[in-house]
Design a protein around this motif. Structure first.
Motif, mmCIF file in Angstrom:
data_model
loop_
_atom_site.group_PDB
_atom_site.id
_atom_site.type_symbol
_atom_site.label_atom_id
_atom_site.label_comp_id
_atom_site.label_asym_id
_atom_site.label_seq_id
_atom_site.Cartn_x
_atom_site.Cartn_y
_atom_site.Cartn_z
ATOM 1 N N SER A 3 0.826 -1.208 0.000
ATOM 2 C CA SER A 3 0.000 0.000 0.000
ATOM 3 C C SER A 3 0.861 1.258 0.000
ATOM 4 C CB SER A 3 -0.917 0.000 1.229
ATOM 5 O OG SER A 3 -1.780 -1.117 1.191
ATOM 6 N N LEU A 4 1.930 1.241 0.795
ATOM 7 C CA LEU A 4 2.823 2.407 0.826
ATOM 8 C C LEU A 4 3.507 2.609 -0.534
ATOM 9 C CD1 LEU A 4 4.411 2.112 4.382
ATOM 10 C CD2 LEU A 4 2.990 3.998 3.537
ATOM 11 N N LYS A 5 3.920 1.512 -1.159
ATOM 12 C CA LYS A 5 4.554 1.625 -2.485
ATOM 13 C C LYS A 5 3.585 2.193 -3.523
ATOM 14 C CE LYS A 5 8.341 -1.640 -2.289
ATOM 15 N NZ LYS A 5 8.878 -2.954 -2.619
ATOM 16 N N ARG A 6 2.323 1.779 -3.431
ATOM 17 C CA ARG A 6 1.309 2.276 -4.362
ATOM 18 C C ARG A 6 1.103 3.779 -4.179
ATOM 19 N NH1 ARG A 6 -3.556 3.190 -3.421
ATOM 20 N NH2 ARG A 6 -3.652 1.893 -1.555
ATOM 21 N N ILE A 7 1.007 4.205 -2.916
ATOM 22 C CA ILE A 7 0.848 5.636 -2.617
ATOM 23 C C ILE A 7 2.029 6.432 -3.189
ATOM 24 C CG2 ILE A 7 0.838 7.351 -0.735
ATOM 25 C CD1 ILE A 7 -1.660 5.903 -0.528
ATOM 26 N N ALA A 8 3.233 5.910 -2.963
ATOM 27 C CA ALA A 8 4.432 6.603 -3.449
ATOM 28 C C ALA A 8 4.390 6.755 -4.971
ATOM 29 C CB ALA A 8 5.679 5.824 -3.029
ATOM 30 N N ARG A 9 3.993 5.701 -5.643
ATOM 31 C CA ARG A 9 3.951 5.721 -7.116
ATOM 32 C C ARG A 9 2.839 6.650 -7.609
ATOM 33 N NH1 ARG A 9 2.360 0.477 -8.299
ATOM 34 N NH2 ARG A 9 0.295 1.411 -8.390
ATOM 35 N N ASP A 10 1.644 6.493 -7.041
ATOM 36 C CA ASP A 10 0.487 7.280 -7.510
ATOM 37 C C ASP A 10 0.695 8.781 -7.312
ATOM 38 O OD1 ASP A 10 -0.656 4.867 -8.050
ATOM 39 O OD2 ASP A 10 -2.292 5.034 -6.593
ATOM 40 N N HIS A 11 1.431 9.150 -6.275
ATOM 41 C CA HIS A 11 1.590 10.572 -5.975
ATOM 42 C C HIS A 11 3.001 11.070 -6.262
ATOM 43 C CE1 HIS A 11 -2.405 10.977 -4.167
ATOM 44 N NE2 HIS A 11 -2.229 9.708 -3.866
ATOM 45 N N ALA A 12 3.760 10.262 -7.005
ATOM 46 C CA ALA A 12 5.108 10.657 -7.427
ATOM 47 C C ALA A 12 5.960 11.136 -6.248
ATOM 48 C CB ALA A 12 5.044 11.744 -8.507
ATOM 49 N N ILE A 13 5.936 10.367 -5.179
ATOM 50 C CA ILE A 13 6.779 10.663 -4.018
ATOM 51 C C ILE A 13 8.035 9.799 -4.110
ATOM 52 C CG2 ILE A 13 6.925 10.690 -1.498
ATOM 53 C CD1 ILE A 13 3.931 11.036 -1.385
ATOM 54 N N GLU A 14 9.157 10.452 -4.382
ATOM 55 C CA GLU A 14 10.403 9.706 -4.574
ATOM 56 C C GLU A 14 11.040 9.359 -3.231
ATOM 57 O OE1 GLU A 14 12.877 11.854 -7.257
ATOM 58 O OE2 GLU A 14 14.151 10.092 -7.699
ATOM 59 N N ARG A 15 10.915 10.312 -2.297
ATOM 60 C CA ARG A 15 11.475 10.117 -0.956
ATOM 61 C C ARG A 15 10.393 10.488 0.046
ATOM 62 N NH1 ARG A 15 15.437 11.813 -4.416
ATOM 63 N NH2 ARG A 15 17.385 10.608 -4.269
ATOM 64 N N GLY A 16 10.123 9.586 0.989
ATOM 65 C CA GLY A 16 9.012 9.828 1.896
ATOM 66 C C GLY A 16 9.341 9.483 3.324
ATOM 67 N N VAL A 17 8.617 10.100 4.240
ATOM 68 C CA VAL A 17 8.774 9.802 5.660
ATOM 69 C C VAL A 17 7.387 9.706 6.286
ATOM 70 C CG1 VAL A 17 9.033 12.257 6.255
ATOM 71 C CG2 VAL A 17 9.919 10.524 7.799
ATOM 72 N N ILE A 18 7.216 8.714 7.159
ATOM 73 C CA ILE A 18 5.939 8.559 7.862
ATOM 74 C C ILE A 18 5.828 9.675 8.898
ATOM 75 C CG2 ILE A 18 4.522 7.059 9.328
ATOM 76 C CD1 ILE A 18 4.958 5.644 6.758
ATOM 77 N N ILE A 19 4.815 10.518 8.745
ATOM 78 C CA ILE A 19 4.575 11.585 9.722
ATOM 79 C C ILE A 19 3.714 11.033 10.868
ATOM 80 C CG2 ILE A 19 3.511 13.854 10.093
ATOM 81 C CD1 ILE A 19 5.825 14.118 8.226
ATOM 82 N N SER A 20 2.759 10.197 10.531
ATOM 83 C CA SER A 20 1.854 9.621 11.527
ATOM 84 C C SER A 20 1.185 8.401 10.926
ATOM 85 C CB SER A 20 0.791 10.662 11.915
ATOM 86 O OG SER A 20 -0.207 10.086 12.727
ATOM 87 N N ALA A 21 0.965 7.387 11.748
ATOM 88 C CA ALA A 21 0.228 6.205 11.289
ATOM 89 C C ALA A 21 -0.322 5.475 12.502
ATOM 90 C CB ALA A 21 1.130 5.276 10.483
ATOM 91 N N ILE A 22 -1.640 5.309 12.528
ATOM 92 C CA ILE A 22 -2.247 4.474 13.557
ATOM 93 C C ILE A 22 -3.315 3.614 12.905
ATOM 94 C CG2 ILE A 22 -1.723 5.905 15.563
ATOM 95 C CD1 ILE A 22 -4.529 7.018 15.470
ATOM 96 N N GLY A 23 -3.736 2.600 13.622
ATOM 97 C CA GLY A 23 -4.720 1.668 13.098
ATOM 98 C C GLY A 23 -4.548 0.350 13.804
ATOM 99 N N SER A 24 -4.758 -0.738 13.063
ATOM 100 C CA SER A 24 -4.539 -2.067 13.642
ATOM 101 C C SER A 24 -4.043 -2.997 12.557
ATOM 102 C CB SER A 24 -5.822 -2.593 14.293
ATOM 103 O OG SER A 24 -6.875 -2.603 13.358
ATOM 104 N N VAL A 25 -3.212 -3.954 12.970
ATOM 105 C CA VAL A 25 -2.597 -4.871 12.011
ATOM 106 C C VAL A 25 -2.643 -6.311 12.518
ATOM 107 C CG1 VAL A 25 -1.030 -3.184 10.945
ATOM 108 C CG2 VAL A 25 -0.297 -4.419 12.995
ATOM 109 N N LYS A 26 -2.411 -7.251 11.614
ATOM 110 C CA LYS A 26 -2.357 -8.675 11.964
ATOM 111 C C LYS A 26 -1.292 -9.345 11.092
ATOM 112 C CE LYS A 26 -5.982 -9.934 8.684
ATOM 113 N NZ LYS A 26 -7.261 -10.633 8.453
#
Lengths: 157, 157, 157
Positions: free
Chosen positions: C30-53
């Motif tokens: 999902s992160l790779k898709r976001i980077a590609r769709d929005h042409a983000i070459e270099r990125g940093v997580i500013i915030s992320a919450i939720g739940s994972v398994k």
């Protein structure tokens, strides 16, 4: 005497400094150097991951009240190395001499998968630290020792 | 009925509010006040450290499925005080009444060095909280209860 | 051969992408898709919450030295689900092929209130993930395997 109170002020994070620290670098010394080299008077950690060793941090004893006394804090020293899972914090100039007062909280991953952490006093970089530091502009706050809590706290003059 | 789906949108963090909360402040009430006073409709925690007490948070039981039921969540109440090692989260307006829905996850250091945490329901400031809140502009998302997960989730109209 | 050294460079976080991931989404994909769709070459997580398994992460064994060997890392696999309490990290293009190299550290809440975490290898979204990703502009760094630590590290050409 520093009279501390609540405050809120609008500011901007005008630029960031992206840096990579090397094995054996001291985390606090490296952050101070970055602040000086890039003329960042007030900074906030936007992101930091990597790994650290020879870590010293403190936590508060249960049922501690205000003012916090030295014996209310428990100091923990761990050789590691550990993954640096989270590093939160900031630095603001000391009201006394203008030098940056760095306030960091670290969270570390251990080999069992369990996590340890606290208010950080010392850490040495193990393999790397990738740090994004934000420069806070438009702020006028300082750090000074609070007469109430006996800790270095943010103070708006 | 809220039909939830994935979304992604570009936005900006145009300004931040730097604030210091005081002993006995309620964390959620303080954040709501900051949002109102500074007209921040959508916000994200950029950084927050300090110490808290009288904390209530929840975590999910192992093997829980979707939809999450009330009995799948375990509520944990701890007097503390604790170092606030990490506070992540955001707030977005409720689709129903426009009021900010605050979603926070907290990580706390204990006197043994071990770390606890979860989805935060309540916390009182112990000595201080130093909070950098980012104002997210250009976003059009809301919070609404998902019919799938039965939780308040981000929704793009 | 990649010669790694310390560096520091000024950059800007010009815009953010706010996104909501759905149940069963793979976090890295999902992160790779976001980077590609929005042409983000270099990125940093500013915030992320939720739940994972279905999470896989690694930590370093105590007393590990440099270079880090495969057997120095302990891999931990947990079904969960867990509250995602903190997600720190970044991505930069690989020096070899320009593809984003994602480096994430995750901290997860368990039903006892204890917290686990490490360098993340895999995670599936449980109910939701609310991610604010910052686009880092003005940077010229890459990721390459370090000959010293044997890990993918930031490299300034």
């Amino acid at each position: 005497m520093a009279i501390h109170g609540p405050f809120e002020e609008e500011a901007n994070i005008s630029r960031v400094v992206l840096s990579r620290f090397m094995p054996e670098d001291d985390l606090f010394t490296s952050l101070k150097r970055i602040a000086r080299d890039h003329a960042i008077e007030r900074g906030v950690i936007i992101s930091a991951i990597g790994s650290v060793k020879n870590v010293v941090f403190v936590n508060v004893r249960p049922h501690t009240g205000i003012p916090v006394k030295t014996e209310d804090m428990i100091e923990i020293e761990e050789a590691g190395p550990f993954e640096l899972l989270s590093l939160e914090g900031n630095f603001f100039p000391s009201q006394e001499d203008g030098e940056p007062v760095i306030h960091l909280h670290a969270i570390l991953g251990t080999s069992s998968g369990a996590v340890i952490g606290g208010h950080l006093l010392k850490a040495t970089v193990f393999t790397t630290a990738e740090v994004v530091l934000g420069s806070v502009v438009g702020s006028s706050v300082y750090k000074a020792k609070s007469d109430v809590t006996k800790r270095m706290e943010l103070l708006k003059r």
